[in-house]
Design an enzyme around this catalytic site. Structure first.
Site, PDB file in Angstrom:
ATOM      1  N   ASP A 252       0.932  -1.065   0.091  1.00 40.41           N
ATOM      2  CA  ASP A 252       0.015   0.175   0.018  1.00 40.41           C
ATOM      3  C   ASP A 252       0.793   1.133  -0.090  1.00 40.41           C
ATOM      4  OD1 ASP A 252      -1.675   2.060   0.787  1.00 40.41           O
ATOM      5  OD2 ASP A 252      -3.041   0.717   1.427  1.00 40.41           O
ATOM      6  N   ILE A 253       0.759   2.302  -1.084  1.00 37.08           N
ATOM      7  CA  ILE A 253       1.561   3.218  -0.988  1.00 37.08           C
ATOM      8  C   ILE A 253       1.109   4.241  -0.070  1.00 37.08           C
ATOM      9  CG2 ILE A 253       2.269   3.156  -3.496  1.00 37.08           C
ATOM     10  CD1 ILE A 253       0.382   5.480  -3.797  1.00 37.08           C
TER      11      ILE A 253
ATOM     12  N   GLN B  59     -14.571   2.477   1.869  1.00 34.35           N
ATOM     13  CA  GLN B  59     -13.900   1.933   0.753  1.00 34.35           C
ATOM     14  C   GLN B  59     -13.609   2.961  -0.270  1.00 34.35           C
ATOM     15  OE1 GLN B  59     -16.060  -0.961  -1.589  1.00 34.35           O
ATOM     16  NE2 GLN B  59     -14.125  -1.694  -2.709  1.00 34.35           N
TER      17      GLN B  59
ATOM     18  N   HIS C  82     -10.564  -5.777  -2.065  1.00 39.82           N
ATOM     19  CA  HIS C  82      -9.185  -5.798  -1.799  1.00 39.82           C
ATOM     20  C   HIS C  82      -9.247  -5.901  -0.072  1.00 39.82           C
ATOM     21  CE1 HIS C  82     -10.210  -1.646  -1.581  1.00 39.82           C
ATOM     22  NE2 HIS C  82      -9.123  -1.619  -0.557  1.00 39.82           N
TER      23      HIS C  82
ATOM     24  N   HIS D  50      -6.905  -5.763   3.214  1.00 40.81           N
ATOM     25  CA  HIS D  50      -5.562  -5.013   3.765  1.00 40.81           C
ATOM     26  C   HIS D  50      -5.073  -5.797   4.888  1.00 40.81           C
ATOM     27  CE1 HIS D  50      -6.790  -0.707   2.776  1.00 40.81           C
ATOM     28  NE2 HIS D  50      -7.983  -1.292   2.468  1.00 40.81           N
TER      29      HIS D  50
END
Length: 147
Positions: free
Chosen positions: A40-41, A103, A109, A111
């Site tokens: 995750d950026i 979201q 997705h 996490h």
């Protein structure tokens, strides 16, 4: 009373779809024929990984069973690698469905965050250092390959 849309329309221009199409770079941790795991950026903690199916759907309710199973198996591999690399047992597993839940990218997705819920940082506040993400991705990928 407002009507709730149970089926969120999929947007082929979301960032994860662009990643799957090879249009946007990312720091890959793991990939197989049904899933992709990457850093995750804008992490909530060091080592925050996202796992996505290669099926283009926004919501768990629309995820085909074989992709759901694959996401869980990939998540298991990533969590085992996070435990090894970060020397910790606790990994937050979080999955949000719909804007009302928080979201923000409408591609299903999960996490996986090596942290405590009590220490969890805010999401999407600051972008992580790209070289640090690349280094962590390599460590996690190596731990998966060694398993």
């Amino acid at each position: 009373m407002t009507e709730v849309n149970q089926k969120t329309a999929y947007d082929d221009n979301n960032i994860f779809a662009k990643m799957l199409d090879g249009d946007i770079p990312y720091h890959k941790v793991y990939e197989d024929d049904k899933t992709l795991a990457f850093m995750d950026i804008m992490p909530q903690a060091k080592g925050h990984v996202l796992v996505i199916p290669k099926q283009k759907t926004a919501d768990l309710a629309n995820l085909e069973p074989e992709y759901a199973a694959a996401v869980l198996m990939t998540s298991k591999k990533v969590m085992q690698a996070q435990r090894k690399v970060f020397e910790r047992e606790g990994i937050i597993q979080m999955q949000l469905n719909g804007a009302q839940s928080g979201q923000t990218v409408f591609h299903y997705h999960i996490h996986l965050i090596p942290s405590s819920i009590h220490e969890l940082g805010r999401h999407a506040v600051a972008q992580a250092d790209q070289s640090e993400l690349a280094n962590i991705a390599k460590q996690l990928a190596a731990a998966i390959n060694d398993a």
